[in-house]
Design a protein around this motif. Sequence first.
Motif, PDB file in Angstrom:
ATOM      1  N   PRO A 197       0.806  -1.225   0.000  1.00 19.27           N
ATOM      2  CA  PRO A 197       0.000   0.000   0.000  1.00 19.27           C
ATOM      3  C   PRO A 197       0.838   1.273   0.000  1.00 19.27           C
ATOM      4  O   PRO A 197       0.419   2.294  -0.537  1.00 19.27           O
ATOM      5  CB  PRO A 197      -0.829  -0.115   1.291  1.00 19.27           C
ATOM      6  CG  PRO A 197      -0.109  -1.106   2.141  1.00 19.27           C
ATOM      7  CD  PRO A 197       0.537  -2.067   1.185  1.00 19.27           C
ATOM      8  N   ASP A 198       2.036   1.204   0.596  1.00 22.26           N
ATOM      9  CA  ASP A 198       2.883   2.395   0.660  1.00 22.26           C
ATOM     10  C   ASP A 198       3.947   2.406  -0.426  1.00 22.26           C
ATOM     11  O   ASP A 198       4.849   3.252  -0.404  1.00 22.26           O
ATOM     12  CB  ASP A 198       3.543   2.515   2.037  1.00 22.26           C
ATOM     13  CG  ASP A 198       4.348   1.274   2.403  1.00 22.26           C
ATOM     14  OD1 ASP A 198       4.168   0.231   1.742  1.00 22.26           O
ATOM     15  OD2 ASP A 198       5.150   1.338   3.361  1.00 22.26           O
ATOM     16  N   LEU A 199       3.866   1.466  -1.378  1.00 20.99           N
ATOM     17  CA  LEU A 199       4.843   1.425  -2.471  1.00 20.99           C
ATOM     18  C   LEU A 199       4.136   1.071  -3.780  1.00 20.99           C
ATOM     19  O   LEU A 199       4.330  -0.003  -4.346  1.00 20.99           O
ATOM     20  CB  LEU A 199       5.947   0.411  -2.159  1.00 20.99           C
ATOM     21  CG  LEU A 199       7.172   0.440  -3.091  1.00 20.99           C
ATOM     22  CD1 LEU A 199       7.873   1.787  -3.038  1.00 20.99           C
ATOM     23  CD2 LEU A 199       8.140  -0.687  -2.714  1.00 20.99           C
ATOM     24  N   PRO A 200       3.282   1.979  -4.263  1.00 23.04           N
ATOM     25  CA  PRO A 200       2.561   1.690  -5.510  1.00 23.04           C
ATOM     26  C   PRO A 200       3.510   1.619  -6.695  1.00 23.04           C
ATOM     27  O   PRO A 200       4.416   2.442  -6.845  1.00 23.04           O
ATOM     28  CB  PRO A 200       1.589   2.872  -5.631  1.00 23.04           C
ATOM     29  CG  PRO A 200       2.238   3.974  -4.841  1.00 23.04           C
ATOM     30  CD  PRO A 200       2.943   3.300  -3.700  1.00 23.04           C
ATOM     31  N   ILE A 201       3.292   0.634  -7.525  1.00 22.65           N
ATOM     32  CA  ILE A 201       4.117   0.425  -8.707  1.00 22.65           C
ATOM     33  C   ILE A 201       3.758   1.484  -9.758  1.00 22.65           C
ATOM     34  O   ILE A 201       2.592   1.880  -9.879  1.00 22.65           O
ATOM     35  CB  ILE A 201       3.890  -1.008  -9.249  1.00 22.65           C
ATOM     36  CG1 ILE A 201       4.861  -1.333 -10.368  1.00 22.65           C
ATOM     37  CG2 ILE A 201       2.476  -1.215  -9.675  1.00 22.65           C
ATOM     38  CD1 ILE A 201       4.747  -2.797 -10.821  1.00 22.65           C
ATOM     39  N   THR A 202       4.754   1.977 -10.483  1.00 24.19           N
ATOM     40  CA  THR A 202       4.487   2.958 -11.535  1.00 24.19           C
ATOM     41  C   THR A 202       5.212   2.551 -12.815  1.00 24.19           C
ATOM     42  O   THR A 202       6.231   1.863 -12.778  1.00 24.19           O
ATOM     43  CB  THR A 202       4.973   4.373 -11.137  1.00 24.19           C
ATOM     44  OG1 THR A 202       6.399   4.417 -11.208  1.00 24.19           O
ATOM     45  CG2 THR A 202       4.519   4.750  -9.741  1.00 24.19           C
ATOM     46  N   ASP A 203       4.681   3.025 -13.934  1.00 23.69           N
ATOM     47  CA  ASP A 203       5.287   2.657 -15.218  1.00 23.69           C
ATOM     48  C   ASP A 203       6.524   3.498 -15.531  1.00 23.69           C
ATOM     49  O   ASP A 203       7.124   3.346 -16.597  1.00 23.69           O
ATOM     50  CB  ASP A 203       4.281   2.732 -16.369  1.00 23.69           C
ATOM     51  CG  ASP A 203       3.680   4.121 -16.536  1.00 23.69           C
ATOM     52  OD1 ASP A 203       4.130   5.049 -15.829  1.00 23.69           O
ATOM     53  OD2 ASP A 203       2.768   4.277 -17.357  1.00 23.69           O
ATOM     54  N   SER A 204       6.901   4.370 -14.613  1.00 21.65           N
ATOM     55  CA  SER A 204       8.109   5.177 -14.814  1.00 21.65           C
ATOM     56  C   SER A 204       9.312   4.618 -14.065  1.00 21.65           C
ATOM     57  O   SER A 204      10.393   5.217 -14.114  1.00 21.65           O
ATOM     58  CB  SER A 204       7.850   6.622 -14.358  1.00 21.65           C
ATOM     59  OG  SER A 204       7.553   6.668 -12.965  1.00 21.65           O
ATOM     60  N   TRP A 205       9.137   3.498 -13.380  1.00 21.41           N
ATOM     61  CA  TRP A 205      10.235   2.948 -12.580  1.00 21.41           C
ATOM     62  C   TRP A 205      11.432   2.580 -13.462  1.00 21.41           C
ATOM     63  O   TRP A 205      11.299   1.845 -14.450  1.00 21.41           O
ATOM     64  CB  TRP A 205       9.772   1.726 -11.824  1.00 21.41           C
ATOM     65  CG  TRP A 205       9.197   2.052 -10.472  1.00 21.41           C
ATOM     66  CD1 TRP A 205       9.028   3.270  -9.902  1.00 21.41           C
ATOM     67  CD2 TRP A 205       8.719   1.093  -9.513  1.00 21.41           C
ATOM     68  NE1 TRP A 205       8.477   3.153  -8.648  1.00 21.41           N
ATOM     69  CE2 TRP A 205       8.275   1.829  -8.389  1.00 21.41           C
ATOM     70  CE3 TRP A 205       8.612  -0.298  -9.497  1.00 21.41           C
ATOM     71  CZ2 TRP A 205       7.744   1.204  -7.250  1.00 21.41           C
ATOM     72  CZ3 TRP A 205       8.082  -0.916  -8.384  1.00 21.41           C
ATOM     73  CH2 TRP A 205       7.654  -0.169  -7.264  1.00 21.41           C
ATOM     74  N   GLN A 206      12.591   3.043 -13.040  1.00 20.82           N
ATOM     75  CA  GLN A 206      13.838   2.708 -13.715  1.00 20.82           C
ATOM     76  C   GLN A 206      14.125   1.218 -13.621  1.00 20.82           C
ATOM     77  O   GLN A 206      14.800   0.643 -14.494  1.00 20.82           O
ATOM     78  CB  GLN A 206      14.975   3.522 -13.099  1.00 20.82           C
ATOM     79  CG  GLN A 206      16.293   3.467 -13.836  1.00 20.82           C
ATOM     80  CD  GLN A 206      17.372   4.239 -13.102  1.00 20.82           C
ATOM     81  OE1 GLN A 206      17.677   3.983 -11.947  1.00 20.82           O
ATOM     82  NE2 GLN A 206      17.949   5.216 -13.799  1.00 20.82           N
ATOM     83  N   PHE A 207      13.616   0.579 -12.570  1.00 21.87           N
ATOM     84  CA  PHE A 207      13.796  -0.860 -12.382  1.00 21.87           C
ATOM     85  C   PHE A 207      13.435  -1.628 -13.647  1.00 21.87           C
ATOM     86  O   PHE A 207      14.187  -2.486 -14.116  1.00 21.87           O
ATOM     87  CB  PHE A 207      12.945  -1.328 -11.196  1.00 21.87           C
ATOM     88  CG  PHE A 207      12.845  -2.818 -11.039  1.00 21.87           C
ATOM     89  CD1 PHE A 207      13.852  -3.535 -10.416  1.00 21.87           C
ATOM     90  CD2 PHE A 207      11.741  -3.509 -11.520  1.00 21.87           C
ATOM     91  CE1 PHE A 207      13.767  -4.911 -10.272  1.00 21.87           C
ATOM     92  CE2 PHE A 207      11.644  -4.884 -11.379  1.00 21.87           C
ATOM     93  CZ  PHE A 207      12.653  -5.583 -10.753  1.00 21.87           C
TER      94      PHE A 207
END
Length: 559
Positions: free
Chosen positions: A76-86
């Motif tokens: 809940p405190d770490l929403p995934i995003t499509d901008s992640w460098q990972f």
Amino acid sequence: MASVFERTPMRATRRGVIGMSIAASSALALAACSDDGGEEVDIDAQSKGAMEDFSADMQFTASEAFTLPVLWTEWPDLPITDSWQFFTEIEKRTKVKMEVTTIPFSDAVEKRSLLLSAGDAPTVIPLVYTGEEDSFVSSGAILPISDYVEHMPHFQKYVEEWDLSGMIDLLKQADGKYYMLPGLQEVSVPVFTLVIRKDVFETVGGGIPETWDEMREALVKIKAEYPDSMPLADGFEAWSLLNYAAHAFGAQAGWGFGDGMMDDGSGKLQYTAVSEGYKQMVEYFRGLVADGLLDTESLTAANDGSGGGSVAEKFANELVFAASGSSGTAIEFAQALNETVGEGNYEVLQIAPPGGPAGQVCEPRNFWNGFMLNAEIAESENFLATLQFLDWLYYNPEARELIRWGILDETYTKDADGKITLKPEYSLNAYNINPGAATDIQADLGWSNSVFADSTESRALKESYNTPTFVEYVDSVLASRTPRDPNPPAPLEEMELEQASLLATPIKDTVDTNTLRFIMGDRDIAEWDDYVAELEAQGLQQYVDLINTARDRFEEENS
């Protein structure tokens, strides 16, 4: 601009377990069965994208790009995003694009089971702990990955170097195969233990407790000095506290309950929740509750995934002085104390789990979360490439460092001695590194994420992001505690798995309910025999006999 990964919503279709079993069984007809003479996959025919001569310590880069479906648990405190460098960096290095299906942390286990049962699970199923694969073996939903580890040189290398082959053998099911690969840990130290106010324990409690009896004595003294406190807390619905405490009493409980079966000392298996050690553990914590030394609210508070919840507030307000936690929790408590007691006016310390009647022992922790594979991968033209990619991702040292810290010389630097330093413009707030920097490598870039980062770690990597006190913790555990021997293996056959599940679930529900009732004082410990009788009425002896039959068979077949 196109997304760097495709975020697939979880599909709610339910084709039924029977349909899934038929489909998966068809897929598994192609799976390798090298140990029993079955039909093997022609891996050469399913090697699109694979590297030739892939070996340990080699960077995996697919010879042809491909997309790999992955199940992603979202905190809940770490929403995934499509901008992640990972995602972009891993695709850049490997030519593998992750297509993620997200499930929420709050009910991840249930959602994962639904997807597997419905035949809708992605190819890669991460964040799996040993034992969680058992219920999916008989249906044919997951791949017998042991048949293919010969194509995973990094995994083989570190199993050998870290002397884990004996532990790997314990993963085997009744067919002699194993169906998940765990994360490997170079050092065996419990992740969760007690985090204490060291200064208060030393000045008020009489020192750092080495046993649970010493812990009680210290808590009594602290309670006298801080009468409004309930100095010991959990914060994880008692699952964490009972997990690391149980070993000292010669039992298994909480997160470590497993199937409930444990070594009885003779090579046979007994049900832990009716053992004398389990009863002693329950009586011990009941005594703490009765004397106002254990915060009962923290035994019922739901774990929200952040590692402490309201316990951190109580710690900060000097209402709690010892609580369950990991190295991350210790940092969280320290940050909270900075706001109340003030930086430099306290010491927080993660300590080795206290010993008890069973000795100075702790849980073996050379495995951490790993992954399973959907059985349908056996039909994929990218089968070999997928194995190579996952071998690199989970077990290659450079990949592990990448996943933790990001890109060398961009987000962090590394000196000639191997010391890692996060660049000042980046933070890792979860571990209080460079707080206040503009970019958090976890929240903003996806490094140190909770799905992959904690899986396989060398000691050096583990220490690179932790505090000096964590290094002290590792040293103290290795010097003063002995990991308990794993329980004797008793792999179940397909029909036995189904029977065991039907018996074990209601029995475990009764155990969970009454363990907490005894500790909280809602049920008198004098009714222990009645509690045991209730379990027996639910088929406990039948369950124990079933497991021991499997144990005897395994012993005979492997003698």
